[in-house]
Design a protein around this motif. Structure first.
Motif, mmCIF file in Angstrom:
data_model
loop_
_atom_site.group_PDB
_atom_site.id
_atom_site.type_symbol
_atom_site.label_atom_id
_atom_site.label_comp_id
_atom_site.label_asym_id
_atom_site.label_seq_id
_atom_site.Cartn_x
_atom_site.Cartn_y
_atom_site.Cartn_z
ATOM 1 N N LEU A 1 47.548 -14.995 -19.947
ATOM 2 C CA LEU A 1 46.673 -16.253 -20.503
ATOM 3 C C LEU A 1 47.032 -17.612 -20.090
ATOM 4 O O LEU A 1 46.355 -18.623 -20.422
ATOM 5 C CB LEU A 1 46.083 -15.977 -22.395
ATOM 6 N N ASP A 2 48.519 -18.052 -21.544
ATOM 7 C CA ASP A 2 49.115 -19.470 -21.615
ATOM 8 C C ASP A 2 48.711 -19.579 -19.789
ATOM 9 O O ASP A 2 48.281 -20.790 -19.973
ATOM 10 C CB ASP A 2 50.325 -19.289 -22.198
ATOM 11 N N SER A 3 49.472 -19.014 -19.218
ATOM 12 C CA SER A 3 49.269 -19.719 -17.904
ATOM 13 C C SER A 3 48.884 -20.098 -16.746
ATOM 14 O O SER A 3 48.143 -20.877 -16.557
ATOM 15 C CB SER A 3 50.373 -18.989 -17.042
ATOM 16 N N THR A 4 47.586 -19.042 -17.417
ATOM 17 C CA THR A 4 45.672 -19.103 -16.825
ATOM 18 C C THR A 4 45.451 -20.469 -17.182
ATOM 19 O O THR A 4 44.770 -20.921 -16.639
ATOM 20 C CB THR A 4 45.108 -18.003 -16.872
ATOM 21 N N PHE A 5 45.394 -20.799 -18.714
ATOM 22 C CA PHE A 5 45.077 -22.181 -18.980
ATOM 23 C C PHE A 5 45.778 -23.188 -18.558
ATOM 24 O O PHE A 5 44.584 -23.967 -17.930
ATOM 25 C CB PHE A 5 45.455 -21.784 -20.340
#
Length: 639
Positions: A454-458
């Protein structure tokens, strides 16, 4: 009384005067209004209307060079002193740009983007494949001379110009604006497959809520006669056709890849995975819709939780029988490997993809920083955290691989053949299923995977959002929520092909060709444009204006020569890529051609934009080239 132009700098309000300090000039201004950080190409956080008297320490002929306005947008509106009819400059500065609520919001966002699933699956595999402990030497050298300088450069560029990956080029080198469009398209391709991997993890997370994990035995409806469970069973014969329960759960229940014959027939969409992906994108939308104010809060959970889980898994792995065998295999140095060129190329590629310069994310995230933020310290700290996370993840993975080798009564090398998603969805879950407290460890492991993803998608989607909103502020600046919703819908629809029975084949194709060579080529051109066209002296002056100190010789040499060479080496390695395979499927020649087309579809906007600007801009070719290679601010004096 003089009019003047100042483009960058910082200010501090003292008791009697407000002092604006620049490398070339120090101005003392009457304390009419509170003054925060003053001038930066992105402006400030508030509107200022100041009547200023200019007391310049420079000779009159020198101060005339600075004629203009305090803002970079054009000439000042004339004003009049309240005590006389003599006109004085007026500063008008308007900027509604968001800012990070806290410094830690920014740092956690950068760490969350840089530390992704690749740190867990890619680094350990590449490390043992390229000489174990000996691999750390080229890895550290490539980080020092290649990765970290590029990381620092992007943070500084974003913070100084305070704009996204598209519009930043009108400040740096207008003819290279196509780089910004290429970055956005690559980020879209990443979102098409990367979130599907998170959806797989969510499927596993849901499946983990059972007393006996479904990939523990061969008694399920999806299992075949080839399913072989060797845990807790003596005299088990393992053949080339044998499949573990974890492998069959992944391939036949999660993916149902046996229902697809390849890329020509990928089958239907798996509704279970589509539901998982819908939940993932719902979380992403409500994390990004309000900007860094919301995403900066979410990362306090998604960026810190993986470290808690990694620590728990590290302690558990260290207590397993045979764990030491995995650690020895992971770190035992093979010094002869250092003489192989491929080892150094792998080190360069690993550090580049791990830190993530060139993706536009660092530009976007740092653009919301205060102008005088210490981006140099941020670059060093976050790079160290990233590299140490990769190193520690190796222990988490290889202690478990050593345990599996002990249980199978084989060498660690025989159970360490899986790489990429297979390491996280087959090998590690298989080991967890046979631990005491398997349900608990499975749940926290897949929570860690979801939060890492999720962090990388953000970060990836914020790069697109910031770039587009900054390029079209009049149309979109007040419609962020709708734009983010539209972007998320596009990403969801673009991901549907990866949710089919043969979706794993599409994921592999997009990962190899949609990102690989394209993003490295973009990073190479970005480094060249900044260091050679914009100019290393001008860029160093920009850094000095923010930090009060110019970059040293080491950084300047890296930016001009070493880092571009570092990227060129990686690009050249992609030209010799081995045949593409997944499981037992070998990608046909036509699919490789499609892959190259996908890769070129993002990169092609760089030459297209160059030709467009040269053809449609009035003037001779020489005049146009000079204007478009030189930024909008280059002819107004040094800064």
């Amino acid at each position: 009384m003089s009019s003047f132009q100042l483009r960058v700098g910082q200010s501090c309000c003292e008791e009697t005067t407000c002092v604006i300090r620049y490398p070339q000039v120090s101005l003392q201004l009457p304390p009419l209004l509170p003054l925060g950080p003053v001038i930066g190409p992105g402006g400030t956080s508030s509107s200022l209307l100041l009547w200023l008297t200019f007391h310049s320490p420079m000779p009159r002929q020198d101060s005339a060079v600075m004629a203009g306005s305090l803002t970079h947008h054009g000439s000042p509106n004339p004003g009049y002193s309240p005590n006389s009819a003599v006109p004085v400059p007026v500063i008008t500065q308007t900027d509604s740009r968001d800012k990070w609520s806290k410094k830690m919001d920014f740092l956690l966002s950068v760490v969350g983007f840089a530390v992704d699933l690749g740190n867990v699956w890619r680094f350990p595999y590449i490390c043992y494949q390229n000489g174990g402990g000996a691999f750390l030497i080229p890895y550290i050298l490539m980080a020092i001379f290649g990765g970290v300088p590029l990381f620092y450069m992007e943070l500084a560029l974003g913070q100084y110009h305070r704009t996204g990956a598209i519009s930043i080029w009108k400040h740096i080198c207008p003819i290279f604006k196509g780089i910004g469009y290429a970055i956005c398209i690559i980020a879209l391709y990443v979102s098409f497959y990367y979130n599907t991997i998170i959806a797989w993890a969510l499927f596993y997370f849901y499946s983990s809520f059972s007393t006996i994990l479904p990939w523990t035995n061969c008694d399920n409806v999806w299992n075949t006669p080839d399913c072989t469970n060797y845990f807790g069973v003596d005299n088990v014969t393992w053949t080339n056709s044998s499949r573990s329960p974890a492998e069959e759960f992944y391939t036949r229940n999660v993916l149902e890849i046996h229902k697809a014959s390849g890329l020509r027939n990928v089958g239907g969409v798996r509704w279970q995975l589509m539901l998982c992906l819908f939940l993932i994108f719902t979380i992403v939308y409500f994390s990004l819709w309000k900007g860094v104010k919301t995403s900066g809060k979410v990362v306090w959970v998604t960026a810190t939780l993986p470290y808690i889980v990694l620590f728990i898994l590290l302690i558990r792995g260290a207590t397993l029988p045979g764990a030491w065998r995995g650690v020895v295999f992971y770190l035992k140095p093979q010094w002869g490997k250092l003489l192989e060129t491929s080892v150094w190329v792998d080190a360069a590629a690993q550090i580049f993809f791990s830190l993530g310069p060139g993706f536009g994310v660092l530009l976007a995230l740092s653009s919301y920083n205060p102008f005088t933020n210490n981006c140099y310290r941020d670059a060093i700290v976050t790079s160290l955290v990233n590299c140490l996370t990769s190193f520690v993840s190796g222990f988490v993975i290889f202690t478990v691989l050593g345990y599996m080798a002990e249980m199978r009564k084989v060498e660690v090398e025989d159970v360490a053949r899986d790489k990429g998603p297979s390491l996280l969805f087959i090998t590690y879950p298989e080991a967890i299923a046979n631990m005491m407290g398997s349900t608990f460890f499975a749940i926290i492991f897949f929570v860690m995977m979801i939060t890492l993803g999720l962090d990388s998608t953000f970060g990836g989607l914020e790069a697109i959002i910031t770039a587009v909103l900054d390029e079209y502020p009049d149309q979109l600046s007040h419609r962020r929520e709708l734009f983010v919703l539209g972007l998320v819908i596009v990403c969801f629809l673009g991901s549907l092909s990866t949710l089919t029975n043969g979706g794993a084949y599409v994921v592999k194709l997009l990962e190899e060709f949609g990102v690989g060579c394209s993003i490295i080529a973009v990073g190479f051109l970005e480094a060249i444009a900044v260091s050679w066209f914009y100019g290393i002296n001008r860029f160093s002056n920009d850094v000095q204006a923010m930090l009060g100190k110019a970059p040293g010789l080491f950084w300047r040499v890296c930016w001009v020569a070493i880092s571009p060479a570092f990227l060129y080496i990686i690009v050249s390695s992609f030209l010799k890529a081995p045949p593409l395979t997944l499981f037992d499927y070998k990608y046909p020649d036509w699919s490789i051609t499609v892959g190259y087309i996908i890769g070129f579809s993002s990169f092609m906007w760089i030459p297209i934009y160059m030709v467009y600007k040269l053809v449609w801009t009035p003037g001779s070719l020489k005049q146009v080239s000079r204007r478009k290679i030189t930024s909008a601010y280059s002819n107004s004096g040094k800064h």
